[in-house]
Design a protein around this motif. Structure first.
Motif, PDB file in Angstrom:
ATOM      1  N   SER A 124      38.061  43.384  28.252  1.00  0.00           N
ATOM      2  CA  SER A 124      39.206  42.771  28.631  1.00  0.00           C
ATOM      3  C   SER A 124      40.126  42.383  27.564  1.00  0.00           C
ATOM      4  N   ASN A 125      41.434  42.505  27.937  1.00  0.00           N
ATOM      5  CA  ASN A 125      42.634  42.023  27.063  1.00  0.00           C
ATOM      6  C   ASN A 125      42.557  40.390  26.887  1.00  0.00           C
ATOM      7  N   HIS A 126      43.605  39.976  26.287  1.00  0.00           N
ATOM      8  CA  HIS A 126      43.472  38.268  26.076  1.00  0.00           C
ATOM      9  C   HIS A 126      44.010  37.827  27.485  1.00  0.00           C
ATOM     10  N   TYR A 127      44.729  38.665  28.220  1.00  0.00           N
ATOM     11  CA  TYR A 127      45.443  37.799  29.719  1.00  0.00           C
ATOM     12  C   TYR A 127      44.263  37.941  30.494  1.00  0.00           C
ATOM     13  N   GLU A 128      43.587  39.041  30.579  1.00  0.00           N
ATOM     14  CA  GLU A 128      42.213  38.829  31.357  1.00  0.00           C
ATOM     15  C   GLU A 128      41.250  37.958  30.864  1.00  0.00           C
ATOM     16  N   THR A 129      41.036  37.727  29.672  1.00  0.00           N
ATOM     17  CA  THR A 129      39.955  36.726  29.274  1.00  0.00           C
ATOM     18  C   THR A 129      40.416  35.419  29.570  1.00  0.00           C
ATOM     19  N   LEU A 130      41.639  35.134  29.691  1.00  0.00           N
ATOM     20  CA  LEU A 130      42.206  33.585  30.124  1.00  0.00           C
ATOM     21  C   LEU A 130      42.334  33.755  31.546  1.00  0.00           C
ATOM     22  N   LYS A 131      42.444  34.767  32.156  1.00  0.00           N
ATOM     23  CA  LYS A 131      42.474  35.089  33.600  1.00  0.00           C
ATOM     24  C   LYS A 131      43.826  34.657  34.096  1.00  0.00           C
ATOM     25  N   VAL A 132      44.724  34.921  33.525  1.00  0.00           N
ATOM     26  CA  VAL A 132      46.272  34.770  33.813  1.00  0.00           C
ATOM     27  C   VAL A 132      46.892  36.117  33.872  1.00  0.00           C
ATOM     28  N   PHE A 191      36.049  33.919  42.091  1.00  0.00           N
ATOM     29  CA  PHE A 191      37.015  34.644  42.526  1.00  0.00           C
ATOM     30  C   PHE A 191      37.774  35.226  41.655  1.00  0.00           C
ATOM     31  N   GLN A 192      38.003  34.704  40.338  1.00  0.00           N
ATOM     32  CA  GLN A 192      38.780  35.602  39.224  1.00  0.00           C
ATOM     33  C   GLN A 192      37.902  36.684  38.758  1.00  0.00           C
ATOM     34  N   GLU A 193      36.486  36.510  38.994  1.00  0.00           N
ATOM     35  CA  GLU A 193      35.613  37.657  38.614  1.00  0.00           C
ATOM     36  C   GLU A 193      35.613  38.659  39.572  1.00  0.00           C
ATOM     37  N   TYR A 194      35.709  38.194  41.137  1.00  0.00           N
ATOM     38  CA  TYR A 194      35.873  39.332  41.788  1.00  0.00           C
ATOM     39  C   TYR A 194      37.172  40.102  41.754  1.00  0.00           C
ATOM     40  N   LEU A 195      38.361  39.379  41.499  1.00  0.00           N
ATOM     41  CA  LEU A 195      39.789  40.045  41.224  1.00  0.00           C
ATOM     42  C   LEU A 195      39.487  41.064  40.198  1.00  0.00           C
ATOM     43  N   ASN A 196      38.846  40.662  38.996  1.00  0.00           N
ATOM     44  CA  ASN A 196      38.444  41.728  37.950  1.00  0.00           C
ATOM     45  C   ASN A 196      37.926  42.891  38.322  1.00  0.00           C
ATOM     46  N   ALA A 197      36.726  42.577  39.235  1.00  0.00           N
ATOM     47  CA  ALA A 197      36.169  43.930  39.602  1.00  0.00           C
ATOM     48  C   ALA A 197      37.032  44.680  40.478  1.00  0.00           C
ATOM     49  N   CYS A 198      37.964  44.057  41.311  1.00  0.00           N
ATOM     50  CA  CYS A 198      38.921  44.702  42.247  1.00  0.00           C
ATOM     51  C   CYS A 198      39.717  45.709  41.213  1.00  0.00           C
ATOM     52  N   ARG A 199      40.345  45.009  40.263  1.00  0.00           N
ATOM     53  CA  ARG A 199      41.193  45.798  39.185  1.00  0.00           C
ATOM     54  C   ARG A 199      40.300  46.933  38.660  1.00  0.00           C
ATOM     55  N   ASP A 200      39.156  46.779  38.491  1.00  0.00           N
ATOM     56  CA  ASP A 200      38.393  47.889  37.861  1.00  0.00           C
ATOM     57  C   ASP A 200      38.076  49.028  38.743  1.00  0.00           C
ATOM     58  N   ASP A 201      37.899  48.553  39.953  1.00  0.00           N
ATOM     59  CA  ASP A 201      37.740  49.666  41.121  1.00  0.00           C
ATOM     60  C   ASP A 201      39.185  50.208  41.068  1.00  0.00           C
ATOM     61  N   LEU A 202      40.080  49.719  41.409  1.00  0.00           N
ATOM     62  CA  LEU A 202      41.226  50.082  41.479  1.00  0.00           C
ATOM     63  C   LEU A 202      41.952  50.899  40.309  1.00  0.00           C
TER      64      LEU A 202
END
Length: 233
Positions: free
Chosen positions: A8-16, A151-162
């Motif tokens: 994760s980069n810093h934005y992903e770590t802070l979920k923003v 929900f944030q973890e779900y979005l991160n999983a979607c980003r990885d799949d994308l």
């Protein structure tokens, strides 16, 4: 599922979102510290996560540090894009010099369906068919920190799949006979990308309009995805 090799980069770590304001970054930082700090929440305490969160906020919480970090991310992105363009140009050149005809053309179609269409189709199915359940879970209490974290973890999983779908889509030039299919895939992936980023704004603002817009973008992507499947049936 989230790829364990993904860093994760810093934005992903802070979920923003990378376009988040300093106030939004601070708000998310405080919420995450509260969630993972052992003094405030024993059930979700995670010392390693706290270290990552503090390191990310040390960079993004300071405007000058954030500007330098953004420049580095942009440079890395440009290098990746340049490498990708070089690989694409090389693949296209090889394709042009060995343009398939007759039986070779059939083999090219078969390879593209197997190596591009099928994995992209599966990844899109995984993303598009999971949103409704996530929204229902979040609806139980949209302000609950644990539900927002899930929900944030779900979005991160979607980003990885994308990302995996996008890489697969770019891995081979599409056969001319499947140009329409490739166009549908491209637009479906674009709608998914926009939908994910729209949904990501909700935990920052609690504005349900982001959820509604994100859902609508996913519905558009679903219709395009259906067209993809119809075009190869």
């Amino acid at each position: 599922m989230v790829d364990s090799k993904h860093v994760s980069n810093h934005y992903e770590t802070l979920k923003v979102n990378p376009n988040a304001s300093q106030a939004e970054i601070k708000q998310s930082y405080r919420r995450l510290v509260k969630l993972f700090h052992p003094d405030s929440n024993q059930e979700t305490a995670d010392k390693e996560q706290i270290i990552r969160i503090n390191a990310a906020y040390e960079v993004l919480g300071d405007s000058q540090n954030r500007h330098s970090y953004d420049q580095k991310l942009q440079e890395d992105s440009q290098k990746f894009q340049s490498n990708y363009q070089q690989r694409t140009a090389s693949a296209q050149k090889r394709y042009q010099t060995t343009r398939p005809t007759g039986r070779d053309a059939d083999e090219h179609v078969e390879a593209w369906l197997r190596l591009v269409y099928q994995p992209v189709n599966d990844l899109l199915d995984n993303i598009l068919n999971s949103l409704e359940d996530q929204i229902e879970q979040l609806a139980a209490d949209p302000f609950d920190d644990e539900l927002l974290e899930e929900f944030q973890e779900y979005l991160n999983a979607c980003r990885d799949d994308l990302k995996q779908a996008q890489l697969a889509f770019r891995s081979l030039p599409n056969p001319p006979s499947l140009a329409k299919t490739a166009a549908y895939i491209y637009h479906s992936l674009s709608q998914v990308a926009d939908g994910i980023e729209e949904l990501a704004y909700f935990p920052l603002s609690y504005d349900e309009r982001h959820l509604h817009t994100g859902q609508e973008l996913f519905r558009i992507a679903t219709r395009l995805h259906y067209e993809v499947q119809e075009s190869v049936s």
